[in-house]
Design a protein around this motif. Sequence first.
Motif, PDB file in Angstrom:
ATOM      1  N   ASP A 243       0.865  -1.172   0.000  1.00 41.42           N
ATOM      2  CA  ASP A 243       0.000   0.000   0.000  1.00 41.42           C
ATOM      3  C   ASP A 243       0.909   1.232   0.000  1.00 41.42           C
ATOM      4  OD1 ASP A 243      -1.876   1.925   0.367  1.00 41.42           O
ATOM      5  OD2 ASP A 243      -2.391   1.358   2.426  1.00 41.42           O
ATOM      6  N   VAL A 244       1.152   1.792  -1.193  1.00 42.64           N
ATOM      7  CA  VAL A 244       2.123   2.885  -1.322  1.00 42.64           C
ATOM      8  C   VAL A 244       1.445   4.136  -1.860  1.00 42.64           C
ATOM      9  CG1 VAL A 244       4.138   3.692  -2.607  1.00 42.64           C
ATOM     10  CG2 VAL A 244       4.131   1.407  -1.617  1.00 42.64           C
ATOM     11  N   GLU A 245       1.701   5.254  -1.179  1.00 43.47           N
ATOM     12  CA  GLU A 245       1.209   6.536  -1.674  1.00 43.47           C
ATOM     13  C   GLU A 245       2.441   7.375  -2.028  1.00 43.47           C
ATOM     14  OE1 GLU A 245      -0.711  10.654   0.089  1.00 43.47           O
ATOM     15  OE2 GLU A 245      -0.700   8.858   1.329  1.00 43.47           O
ATOM     16  N   ILE A 246       2.413   7.997  -3.221  1.00 41.26           N
ATOM     17  CA  ILE A 246       3.556   8.822  -3.609  1.00 41.26           C
ATOM     18  C   ILE A 246       3.243  10.282  -3.340  1.00 41.26           C
ATOM     19  CG2 ILE A 246       4.973   9.576  -5.547  1.00 41.26           C
ATOM     20  CD1 ILE A 246       4.890   6.790  -6.582  1.00 41.26           C
ATOM     21  N   VAL A 247       4.128  10.931  -2.599  1.00 36.67           N
ATOM     22  CA  VAL A 247       3.958  12.338  -2.264  1.00 36.67           C
ATOM     23  C   VAL A 247       4.958  13.142  -3.083  1.00 36.67           C
ATOM     24  CG1 VAL A 247       4.053  14.036  -0.408  1.00 36.67           C
ATOM     25  CG2 VAL A 247       3.311  11.708   0.081  1.00 36.67           C
ATOM     26  N   THR A 248       4.445  13.981  -3.984  1.00 37.18           N
ATOM     27  CA  THR A 248       5.352  14.739  -4.845  1.00 37.18           C
ATOM     28  C   THR A 248       5.789  16.025  -4.155  1.00 37.18           C
ATOM     29  OG1 THR A 248       4.315  13.868  -6.813  1.00 37.18           O
ATOM     30  CG2 THR A 248       5.567  15.898  -7.064  1.00 37.18           C
ATOM     31  N   LEU A 249       7.083  16.253  -4.123  1.00 36.20           N
ATOM     32  CA  LEU A 249       7.614  17.496  -3.557  1.00 36.20           C
ATOM     33  C   LEU A 249       8.533  18.144  -4.588  1.00 36.20           C
ATOM     34  CD1 LEU A 249       8.123  16.073  -0.027  1.00 36.20           C
ATOM     35  CD2 LEU A 249       6.776  18.091  -0.521  1.00 36.20           C
ATOM     36  N   ALA A 250       8.834  19.433  -4.355  1.00 35.52           N
ATOM     37  CA  ALA A 250       9.475  20.212  -5.411  1.00 35.52           C
ATOM     38  C   ALA A 250      10.931  19.830  -5.656  1.00 35.52           C
ATOM     39  CB  ALA A 250       9.384  21.698  -5.090  1.00 35.52           C
ATOM     40  N   ASN A 251      11.687  19.598  -4.594  1.00 40.98           N
ATOM     41  CA  ASN A 251      13.111  19.324  -4.800  1.00 40.98           C
ATOM     42  C   ASN A 251      13.673  18.535  -3.623  1.00 40.98           C
ATOM     43  OD1 ASN A 251      13.203  21.363  -2.832  1.00 40.98           O
ATOM     44  ND2 ASN A 251      13.462  22.927  -4.405  1.00 40.98           N
ATOM     45  N   GLY A 252      14.961  18.240  -3.711  1.00 44.61           N
ATOM     46  CA  GLY A 252      15.609  17.430  -2.690  1.00 44.61           C
ATOM     47  C   GLY A 252      15.472  17.998  -1.276  1.00 44.61           C
ATOM     48  N   PRO A 253      15.773  19.282  -1.090  1.00 44.85           N
ATOM     49  CA  PRO A 253      15.631  19.856   0.248  1.00 44.85           C
ATOM     50  C   PRO A 253      14.210  19.711   0.805  1.00 44.85           C
ATOM     51  CG  PRO A 253      16.917  21.323  -1.116  1.00 44.85           C
ATOM     52  CD  PRO A 253      16.461  20.219  -2.012  1.00 44.85           C
ATOM     53  N   ALA A 254      13.206  19.830  -0.047  1.00 45.45           N
ATOM     54  CA  ALA A 254      11.827  19.671   0.419  1.00 45.45           C
ATOM     55  C   ALA A 254      11.585  18.237   0.863  1.00 45.45           C
ATOM     56  CB  ALA A 254      10.851  20.062  -0.684  1.00 45.45           C
ATOM     57  N   LEU A 255      12.166  17.289   0.137  1.00 48.11           N
ATOM     58  CA  LEU A 255      12.052  15.881   0.548  1.00 48.11           C
ATOM     59  C   LEU A 255      12.710  15.673   1.906  1.00 48.11           C
ATOM     60  CD1 LEU A 255      12.795  14.020  -2.812  1.00 48.11           C
ATOM     61  CD2 LEU A 255      10.637  14.006  -1.579  1.00 48.11           C
ATOM     62  N   ASN A 256      13.875  16.297   2.087  1.00 52.60           N
ATOM     63  CA  ASN A 256      14.565  16.181   3.377  1.00 52.60           C
ATOM     64  C   ASN A 256      13.703  16.704   4.507  1.00 52.60           C
ATOM     65  OD1 ASN A 256      16.816  15.118   2.254  1.00 52.60           O
ATOM     66  ND2 ASN A 256      18.007  17.010   2.283  1.00 52.60           N
ATOM     67  N   GLU A 257      13.094  17.842   4.264  1.00 52.63           N
ATOM     68  CA  GLU A 257      12.268  18.466   5.286  1.00 52.63           C
ATOM     69  C   GLU A 257      11.121  17.538   5.665  1.00 52.63           C
ATOM     70  OE1 GLU A 257      12.348  23.159   5.238  1.00 52.63           O
ATOM     71  OE2 GLU A 257      10.798  22.312   3.979  1.00 52.63           O
ATOM     72  N   ALA A 258      10.502  16.953   4.632  1.00 52.03           N
ATOM     73  CA  ALA A 258       9.374  16.062   4.888  1.00 52.03           C
ATOM     74  C   ALA A 258       9.834  14.795   5.609  1.00 52.03           C
ATOM     75  CB  ALA A 258       8.678  15.707   3.576  1.00 52.03           C
ATOM     76  N   LEU A 259      11.030  14.303   5.260  1.00 49.70           N
ATOM     77  CA  LEU A 259      11.571  13.126   5.943  1.00 49.70           C
ATOM     78  C   LEU A 259      11.808  13.439   7.416  1.00 49.70           C
ATOM     79  CD1 LEU A 259      14.269  11.822   3.418  1.00 49.70           C
ATOM     80  CD2 LEU A 259      12.312  10.509   4.207  1.00 49.70           C
ATOM     81  N   ASN A 260      12.452  14.588   7.665  1.00 48.36           N
ATOM     82  CA  ASN A 260      12.754  14.975   9.046  1.00 48.36           C
ATOM     83  C   ASN A 260      11.496  15.160   9.873  1.00 48.36           C
ATOM     84  OD1 ASN A 260      15.539  15.013   9.444  1.00 48.36           O
ATOM     85  ND2 ASN A 260      15.736  16.890   8.255  1.00 48.36           N
ATOM     86  N   ALA A 261      10.463  15.725   9.228  1.00 51.00           N
ATOM     87  CA  ALA A 261       9.222  15.983   9.954  1.00 51.00           C
ATOM     88  C   ALA A 261       8.393  14.719  10.112  1.00 51.00           C
ATOM     89  CB  ALA A 261       8.416  17.048   9.228  1.00 51.00           C
ATOM     90  N   GLY A 262       8.841  13.618   9.502  1.00 49.11           N
ATOM     91  CA  GLY A 262       8.086  12.372   9.599  1.00 49.11           C
ATOM     92  C   GLY A 262       6.846  12.356   8.721  1.00 49.11           C
ATOM     93  N   GLU A 263       6.803  13.261   7.740  1.00 45.81           N
ATOM     94  CA  GLU A 263       5.640  13.328   6.860  1.00 45.81           C
ATOM     95  C   GLU A 263       5.695  12.258   5.785  1.00 45.81           C
ATOM     96  OE1 GLU A 263       2.802  15.423   6.604  1.00 45.81           O
ATOM     97  OE2 GLU A 263       3.292  15.685   8.716  1.00 45.81           O
ATOM     98  N   ILE A 264       6.896  11.842   5.425  1.00 42.11           N
ATOM     99  CA  ILE A 264       7.031  10.715   4.491  1.00 42.11           C
ATOM    100  C   ILE A 264       7.966   9.687   5.126  1.00 42.11           C
ATOM    101  CG2 ILE A 264       6.529  11.943   2.328  1.00 42.11           C
ATOM    102  CD1 ILE A 264       9.466  12.399   1.914  1.00 42.11           C
ATOM    103  N   ASP A 265       7.785   8.432   4.718  1.00 41.59           N
ATOM    104  CA  ASP A 265       8.546   7.344   5.336  1.00 41.59           C
ATOM    105  C   ASP A 265       9.815   7.035   4.566  1.00 41.59           C
ATOM    106  OD1 ASP A 265       6.259   7.090   6.930  1.00 41.59           O
ATOM    107  OD2 ASP A 265       5.333   5.832   5.402  1.00 41.59           O
ATOM    108  N   ALA A 266       9.777   7.349   3.274  1.00 46.06           N
ATOM    109  CA  ALA A 266      10.909   7.027   2.423  1.00 46.06           C
ATOM    110  C   ALA A 266      10.923   8.053   1.307  1.00 46.06           C
ATOM    111  CB  ALA A 266      10.762   5.628   1.831  1.00 46.06           C
ATOM    112  N   ALA A 267      12.056   8.151   0.601  1.00 47.93           N
ATOM    113  CA  ALA A 267      12.114   9.120  -0.481  1.00 47.93           C
ATOM    114  C   ALA A 267      13.042   8.648  -1.576  1.00 47.93           C
ATOM    115  CB  ALA A 267      12.584  10.471   0.039  1.00 47.93           C
ATOM    116  N   ALA A 268      12.612   8.878  -2.828  1.00 56.44           N
ATOM    117  CA  ALA A 268      13.490   8.692  -3.972  1.00 56.44           C
ATOM    118  C   ALA A 268      14.164  10.034  -4.169  1.00 56.44           C
ATOM    119  CB  ALA A 268      12.680   8.296  -5.198  1.00 56.44           C
ATOM    120  N   ASN A 269      15.260  10.231  -3.473  1.00 53.01           N
ATOM    121  CA  ASN A 269      15.890  11.539  -3.414  1.00 53.01           C
ATOM    122  C   ASN A 269      17.162  11.559  -4.245  1.00 53.01           C
ATOM    123  OD1 ASN A 269      16.327  14.149  -2.635  1.00 53.01           O
ATOM    124  ND2 ASN A 269      16.250  13.733  -0.446  1.00 53.01           N
ATOM    125  N   GLY A 270      17.730  12.733  -4.365  1.00 52.33           N
ATOM    126  CA  GLY A 270      18.985  12.851  -5.089  1.00 52.33           C
ATOM    127  C   GLY A 270      20.125  12.939  -4.107  1.00 52.33           C
TER     128      GLY A 270
END
Lengths: 262, 260, 383
Positions: free
Chosen positions: C92-119
């Motif tokens: 059961d996977v939901e993809i959360v689109t964010l603008a760039n790498g730093p935004a993904l980091n922020e979401a990871l740190n805040a616990g908003e996403i569990d994993a990220a396909a990051n750069g």
Amino acid sequence: MRTKSKKRIYMAVSCLSVLTVLLIWYLLIDVMKITKSSVFPGLVKTFDTFLSKLVETKPDGATLGQHLLESLKVCLLGYSIGAILGIPLGIAMAWNKWCDWLVRPVFDLIRPVPGLAWTPMFILIFGIGIEAKAMVIFVNSFVACILNAYTGIRQTDDLHLWVGDVFGATEWQKLIKIAIPTATPMIFTGLRTALGGSWMALVAAEMLAASKGLGYMIQQARYISRPDLVIVGMLTIGVVGLILDTILHKIEIMVAKGMNAQ
Amino acid sequence: MKKKTFNIAELICAVISLAVFFGIWHLGTRGELGKLMPGPLPVIEKFLQTLFGGKIGSSTLIVHVAYSLARVMIGYFIGAAVGIVLGLSMGWSPLIEAIFAPLFRIIRPIPPIAWIPISIIWIGLGEDAKIFLIFLASFCYVTQNAWSGAKNVNPEYMNAARMLGAGKSRILFTVVLPASIPPIFAGLQVALSSCWATVLAAEMVRSSEGLGWIIIAGMNNNDMNQIMTGILAIGLVGMMLSTIFRKVEARLCRWNRSEN
Amino acid sequence: MNKRFGMFLVSAMALGLLAGCSGGEEAAATAAGTAAAGTEAEAGSESAAETEASGKLQLSGRHWKIGGQVRQTSLYLYYARDLGLFEEAGLDVEIVTLANGPALNEALNAGEIDAAANGMAAVYVLPTENFYYVGDATINFGGQAMYGRTDSAIVQAGQYGDTPYYGSPETVKGASILGLGAGPQQYIAYAYAEALGLTSSDIEFVAMDHPQAYEAYITGEGDLLATTPPYSNLLESDPNYTLVADYTDLAGGPLVDSFIVSKELADQYPDDVVAILDCVYEAMDRLAKDDDARAEYAMDLYLNEGGTTYSDEDMASEIANVTFWTWEQLANPEYEFGNTMKVMGEFLMEQGLIEEGSMPQIEAALNHSFIDRLLEYRAEKAE
């Protein structure tokens, strides 16, 4: 005497309230560790970062002082241009209905647009130097100055103007001798509001293109996952904003007093 | 204040001024700049085309407006309610003032956009974070005005009320509150326009609809036409909001005057 | 007002006292934290190893939120979703689109996403010890590069010594370089300055988002532009601009993107992570093997979800510059696992963008056990 001691008590309460917030912060993060310090930094870590940032240029290439200086420079440049152009225009709009009718529609259309939205356009027109950032701030301060100068002039008592008429004053004399002195306190309120607004618009301006400045520092700290630096930046903006406001408030009171003395 | 009446001359002036504005824009974008920046015609065309029919992103322009308006209104009203209560209490009781004034004065100059990282950590990426940012904008202005309004109530009125035997809370509700209504309304109006201006910052926290998103997406794709369309829409809606507010205020203030 | 100031000073002093008293405790706490993290990491790899024996993946059925960006960096994630691979695997996977790498980091740190396909930006969250780098992802051979105007003094100075880079210390000193801050672009700018014998303070790096930086550069701002596809594709085909330096040359290898998972969740649900990796590497395998399908899918995705219009040339250039792992390569990798993180970590630490002494944490976060488990699982399944 009694009011003085009362004032002292209130001052102590103020100190206590700030200390309580700091203490809660300290207890929640540093002692109870309700969240990891990489997510929300503790008081101690933030204070350390603040101290080291005073002398350290890492990680964003400038010390806190240099960032602050750069920000103040941009802010004051945009602010003063806004005030120099905005106040006369506001006065003209309030004094002359034709001027009001001609300027107001465009003014009303442009006014609600946030400074941040202008940034792509300003980069195209003014480049990435200090001009584009100053323009964003200019828009902010321009609007506040126009509004307050306008309201100030409009507050002129008709009776005073009639007195002017009776003594055969020209339009110009009525404006200079009656309306503008009446409006001066309001114009100063406008200058104060505008400075607050300019300072707030700064972060937005520096987020678009910068290599120095408090807004840039916050943005960079976000990019490299350094929430402690973000908070140091926020508090610096808060405290400096408070200082700027206090200075202008002092001037405002002096001006208001001077007006009454006349 | 001179009475303002609607007349033909004013209308003509409005038309002239807007025509000059669009004219300058049109001429300015005809040269070198035109390659990068659209003139008014393509923007107006895109605006009309997407208003109900065409789509920007996933929805039509009017839907984007609705999203943004909903966010702004929720944040605005919560902020206004909290701000009025806090501001009045601060103006009325020196003790409450002593407690909250220093905190408020430090927080006030921090722009909503600088709160984004913190609000993502505290609140997340959802609607709440966006509403929080708008709340901040509204809260600061309303508190400030309610505070100074309540503080600047003529002390003679208070003394008179006290002499007539009114209690503390009675003074608050019958003297301080009515006297602070005009500054509170002024604060509410500034707060409304600043909330509307904050929508762009708020929608920088992940979103896929709203006027702020239109501009942000436009920035990400270098689509100046889309950015300008967003700016135009923000300008028009903001203009409407302040006009409506002025009408409401005129009505309430008339009531206020007659009561006094 | 003076009183408020007085109060301020008092509180600042109090703050100083607090800081002074608790400095020692803080250090002790951090040390304890590191030790605890070390044992946790071991526990993590053990738990992955334990389930090995069972042969089949035991899925938890939890709702996974995975962050991605609509760019080549996360292309495989969207492809896996649209191929229906996650559902097929029972995830059961939901993809959360964010603008760039730093935004993904922020979401990871805040616990908003569990994993990220990051750069590469993932390198900034690894020192927090809250995440595992579980897999190498998109491989960028080119496109992460810096361009100059062909008629500028920097390009006219020709190649510097025996390096492949254009420019000379004299012409580059004081140059302003536009690019996204804190990412590979800033690395390119700084590493380039170092390659010419300068330091990072000899150049001015102006931090701007990619699109704004590109727009500003082509209107005549700045001396050099450090950028990414599709902008590098646009400049590559324009004779007015010349490639000055490229990431692959500066770093001595391609820029490899990252797949990051929350450590807590990965330790708790190792099989879920393996199943997710199975899906994303399957998607990468298909992307790597069928250029036509990739071009069609990517152009469609970029347009519909990102609003970016790619021309056929842009796409061809992206396919030439950017590739994905095939199953065969994954089993016999040509590059050291997580090498980009190590190279960037070292460099960013030198530049002070990452706190000193973070290298052990970064290396500890590189966790190959999930890929090992995945390969074993696939081998068993094939039998």
